[in-house]
Write a protein that holds these residues in place. Structure first.
Motif, short mmCIF file in Angstrom:
data_model
loop_
_atom_site.label_atom_id
_atom_site.label_comp_id
_atom_site.label_asym_id
_atom_site.label_seq_id
_atom_site.Cartn_x
_atom_site.Cartn_y
_atom_site.Cartn_z
N UNK A 36 -35.06 45.39 25.58
CA UNK A 36 -34.80 46.72 26.15
C UNK A 36 -36.06 47.58 26.10
N UNK A 37 -36.78 47.52 24.99
CA UNK A 37 -37.99 48.33 24.86
C UNK A 37 -39.08 47.87 25.83
N UNK A 38 -39.22 46.56 26.01
CA UNK A 38 -40.23 46.06 26.94
C UNK A 38 -39.88 46.44 28.37
N UNK A 39 -38.61 46.32 28.74
CA UNK A 39 -38.19 46.71 30.09
C UNK A 39 -38.40 48.20 30.31
N UNK A 40 -38.11 49.02 29.30
CA UNK A 40 -38.33 50.47 29.44
C UNK A 40 -39.81 50.79 29.60
N UNK A 41 -40.67 50.11 28.83
CA UNK A 41 -42.10 50.36 28.96
C UNK A 41 -42.63 49.94 30.33
N UNK A 42 -42.17 48.80 30.84
CA UNK A 42 -42.59 48.35 32.17
C UNK A 42 -42.09 49.31 33.24
N UNK A 64 -36.57 51.18 15.56
CA UNK A 64 -36.43 49.73 15.76
C UNK A 64 -37.67 48.99 15.25
N UNK A 65 -38.85 49.51 15.55
CA UNK A 65 -40.07 48.85 15.09
C UNK A 65 -40.16 48.87 13.56
N UNK A 104 -37.68 43.98 8.04
CA UNK A 104 -36.98 42.69 7.98
C UNK A 104 -37.94 41.55 7.74
N UNK A 105 -39.05 41.50 8.47
CA UNK A 105 -40.01 40.41 8.29
C UNK A 105 -40.75 40.52 6.96
N UNK A 106 -40.99 41.74 6.49
CA UNK A 106 -41.64 41.88 5.18
C UNK A 106 -40.72 41.37 4.07
#
Length: 249
Positions: free
Chosen positions: A156-162, A182-183, A189-191
């Motif tokens: 969703x974030x990538x589509x919004x940025x594009x 979200x970021x 989560x990854x940490x």
């Protein structure tokens, strides 16, 4: 020129309610505004409740699908997809047949039947949906639901940025704040995952050395055969016995 005075019908009629002078026009407008505000608040409340219910159902179905595909990890993922999508095919097929029976203008009655109006773009959407379903199944089988959720949000974030870059879409402030959250959630989560893996770690050298020492100790006390003559083990656990006796045959 004498200015025209408004007719008596155009003037708001004053009334006295509990000793206070009011106007019918002001009362009617305030009542309509209050009722409209109440309707708007109730509509927003119903919308929020329906969004929570829909999100709960979707999350529960994802967790259940993950549990199903991980019950038998040795099975083919394509066979598991056939089992999962069977129910959707049945329900969607029943809905399509019901609509075709009740609606004489349904596209199913067109010249091409079920694929009436399908062009290249529609087939591309179908193929992309198929690939999306396989990717979600792979993520559920070999990862978890969190990977699927983060991938959806990042999409969703990538589509919004594009869209903002190429189609002049104006991103609102709440959307930008949600993107930042979200970021931060993705990084947290990854940490946490990296910290868990580092806490487990490989076996220590002390454990390896103790295992090696125990193995050599046991091998040191095992008697060896002389030549080709086998060894015979006997046991005597009587009070005058000698325990385990090794004899050469």
């Amino acid at each position: 020129q004498v200015p025209r005075l408004p007719a008596w019908s155009e003037l708001p009629l004053p009334t006295v309610v509990n000793g206070h002078s009011t106007h019918h026009s002001v009362a009617v407008s305030s009542t309509s505004a209050a009722s409209a505000s109440q309707v708007g608040m109730s509509t927003k409340l119903v919308g929020c409740l329906l969004a929570v219910v829909g999100s709960t159902i979707a999350a529960s179905s994802n967790v259940y699908c993950e549990w199903l595909v991980k019950q038998q990890p040795e099975e083919s993922i394509h066979f598991q997809n056939m089992q999962l999508y069977f129910f959707g095919i049945v329900l969607n097929g029943a809905t399509l047949l019901t609509k075709a029976a009740w609606d004489p203008e349904s596209p199913v009655h067109g010249p091409d039947g079920l694929v009436t109006g399908y062009d290249g773009w529609v087939w591309m959407i179908v193929l992309l949906g198929t690939a999306n379903g396989i990717a979600i199944s792979v993520a559920l089988k070999f990862a978890d639901n969190l990977a699927v959720i983060f991938s959806h949000v990042l999409t969703v974030l990538i589509v919004a940025a594009v869209s903002a870059e190429w189609f002049d879409l104006t991103l609102s402030a709440p959307f930008i704040c949600g993107s930042v959250l979200v970021f931060f959630g993705l990084l947290a989560f990854h940490a946490a995952a990296r910290g868990k893996e580092s806490s487990l770690g490989p076996p220590t050298n002390e454990a390896t050395e103790s295992t090696t020492f125990a193995t050599h100790s046991r091998a040191k006390h095992v008697p060896k055969a002389c030549g080709n003559r086998p060894l015979a083990l006997g046991a005597d656990f009587s009070p005058s016995g000698r325990g385990i006796v090794v004899k050469q045959g």
